[in-house]
Enzyme design. Structure first.
Site, PDB file in Angstrom:
ATOM      1  N   PHE A 159      76.146  12.798 149.732  1.00  0.00           N
ATOM      2  CA  PHE A 159      74.882  12.764 150.417  1.00  0.00           C
ATOM      3  C   PHE A 159      75.679  11.042 150.693  1.00  0.00           C
ATOM      4  O   PHE A 159      75.466  10.019 149.925  1.00  0.00           O
ATOM      5  CB  PHE A 159      74.067  12.832 149.419  1.00  0.00           C
ATOM      6  CG  PHE A 159      72.530  12.198 150.629  1.00  0.00           C
ATOM      7  CD1 PHE A 159      71.709  13.050 151.356  1.00  0.00           C
ATOM      8  CD2 PHE A 159      72.157  11.137 150.338  1.00  0.00           C
ATOM      9  CE1 PHE A 159      70.622  12.584 151.770  1.00  0.00           C
ATOM     10  CE2 PHE A 159      70.888  10.441 150.975  1.00  0.00           C
ATOM     11  CZ  PHE A 159      70.338  11.522 151.747  1.00  0.00           C
ATOM     12  N   ASP A 244      81.432   4.374 148.468  1.00  0.00           N
ATOM     13  CA  ASP A 244      80.072   4.752 148.445  1.00  0.00           C
ATOM     14  C   ASP A 244      79.052   4.446 147.509  1.00  0.00           C
ATOM     15  O   ASP A 244      79.398   5.516 146.182  1.00  0.00           O
ATOM     16  CB  ASP A 244      79.367   5.511 149.756  1.00  0.00           C
ATOM     17  CG  ASP A 244      77.299   5.639 149.232  1.00  0.00           C
ATOM     18  OD1 ASP A 244      77.282   5.345 148.832  1.00  0.00           O
ATOM     19  OD2 ASP A 244      76.618   6.315 149.586  1.00  0.00           O
ATOM     20  N   LYS A 271      70.482   0.498 146.693  1.00  0.00           N
ATOM     21  CA  LYS A 271      69.346   0.632 145.555  1.00  0.00           C
ATOM     22  C   LYS A 271      68.689  -0.080 144.721  1.00  0.00           C
ATOM     23  O   LYS A 271      68.401  -1.198 144.511  1.00  0.00           O
ATOM     24  CB  LYS A 271      69.491   1.974 145.020  1.00  0.00           C
ATOM     25  CG  LYS A 271      68.905   3.473 146.126  1.00  0.00           C
ATOM     26  CD  LYS A 271      69.370   4.342 145.290  1.00  0.00           C
ATOM     27  CE  LYS A 271      69.860   6.277 146.227  1.00  0.00           C
ATOM     28  NZ  LYS A 271      68.252   5.815 146.189  1.00  0.00           N
TER      29      LYS A 271
END
Length: 416
Positions: A159, A244, A271
């Protein structure tokens, strides 16, 4: 009129809504916001530390942390003070200019990532934007006229985001299919399979995108050996390696980054970097890689915003000065050991304070609902997997309240 009164007036509409009950607010939400997230589970009005409260006064232990975002919990005094001070000094400038906080955060990220000389940072506003920037950079690795590099390799169950470029790297077809055709020539290979990686990466591949731990797939770690092999394979083929670390970065795993000391060509962050304030970053390693993007090739209005960068500095400062990395490692190990001893809990995975556990009866969504009713915020990544990503400041005592409640929650979930 005093400044406080003027501030209250500016937020008058929100203050009026705060007096309503959750059901009324949910109805107002349904009428005014696009339903891409579905109906909200609760309307939250306040937070402090690892707890939040909803519009009806109910308290919840936040074991999801805004999905690995609220690094320092809610309403952290230092973070609030730094953001307020910066906002009072300089809130925003265009990217025709810079600010001391932007430069300081870039230098700090290069330091903690052990970036070699010539490495540089690009700031964005989110993880998907950071991955968009990385994807654009890798498009410059075009190969030769005789052997053009036209392929990108990603991993099954990956994702990377929901904008069109990042979505093209995301494995789940139900996310991609409604928006096809997507802009990349992407192939997916089994995650963690070194032989598959060696077979897939050749001189036609521009880049390989890897999450060191696949969070949305249920916290599945690829392992240091695989990451080292990815570095060797991509280097030999001339492909760029992108890590990532949007979910795993900034201390979530008990280290600043989950990539086991392996230096990629590009790393993306977001985040937890801002502790709740929106910010993303792309770190580009080495002078040969920073040359791929030149003035005018990419940009963003709010990237490198002084307030967002001040938040990032506050997060890193707190992690270092309060020695949170050791706390995260020890607390996460203890949590997983305790979970493994609870009847009805199957496999337990994770590192630091990024944890998943399987439910033998496949009732994860029901457990999320039962936990919320009991005052705990958790997340189901699929029908049988629960994910926990609490603030890095959470204590064993707070986690212990969830562990004590979990057997009854499992029973309630099964009944539901």
């Amino acid at each position: 009129m005093s400044q406080e009164l003027r501030a209250t007036g500016a937020l008058n509409e929100a203050n009026e809504l705060s007096a309503l009950h959750g059901a009324d607010l949910s109805a107002r939400y349904a009428k005014s916001l696009l339903g891409v997230f579905g109906a909200p589970s609760r309307v939250l009005v306040r937070g402090a530390g690892c707890h939040v409260w909803d519009a009806d006064g109910n308290q919840y232990l936040d074991l999801l942390g805004g999905i690995a975002v609220n690094t320092l919990g809610h309403a952290n005094p230092l973070l609030n003070s730094v953001i307020t001070s910066q906002l009072a000094t300089l809130g925003h400038v265009s990217n025709f200019f810079s600010s001391p906080t932007q430069i300081a955060l870039a230098e700090k990220l290069l330091e903690i990532s052990a970036a070699p000389e010539g490495s540089k940072v690009f700031f964005a506003n989110s993880g998907t934007e950071a991955n968009e920037a990385a994807l654009k950079l890798t498009r410059r690795n075009t190969g030769t006229d005789a052997v053009p590099r036209t392929k990108v390799i990603a991993l099954e169950h990956a994702f990377h985001g929901r904008t069109l470029g990042a979505l093209s790297l995301t494995y789940k077809e139900k996310y991609r299919a409604p928006f096809a055709p997507l802009p990349e020539n992407v192939s997916w290979i089994p995650a963690g399979d070194e032989a598959a990686l060696r077979a897939a990466v050749d001189e036609t591949v521009a880049a390989v995108f890897i999450e060191p731990i696949q969070g949305e797939a249920g916290v599945r770690e690829l392992g240091a050996d695989y990451l080292r092999a990815a570095r060797e394979i991509t280097t030999a083929a001339g492909a760029l390696l992108v890590f990532d670390e949007v979910q795993t970065g900034m201390g979530r795993t008990g280290e600043f980054f989950a990539s086991a000391g392996v230096i990629p060509d590009v790393m993306t962050l977001a985040k937890g970097l801002g502790g709740g304030f929106p910010i993303g970053a792309m770190i580009v390693f080495g002078q040969e890689n920073t040359a791929w993007l030149t003035p005018g090739d990419h940009g963003t209005t709010f990237g490198g915003n002084p307030v967002a960068c001040a938040a990032g500095l506050a997060v890193i400062h707190t992690i270092e000065n309060e020695k949170l990395l050791g706390h995260v490692r020890e607390t996460g190990n203890w949590l997983r050991a305790e979970l493994a001893g609870i009847a009805g809990v199957g496999a337990v995975r994770g590192r630091g304070l990024l944890t998943a556990f399987e439910l033998a009866n496949g009732s994860a969504p029901q457990l999320v609902g039962a936990a919320l009713d009991a005052g705990f915020i958790v997340n189901a990544t699929d029908e049988s997997t629960i994910r926990l990503a609490p603030p890095l400041i959470i204590t064993r005592e707070q986690l212990g309240t969830f562990l004590a409640a979990l057997p009854a929650l499992l029973t309630a979930a099964t009944a539901a």
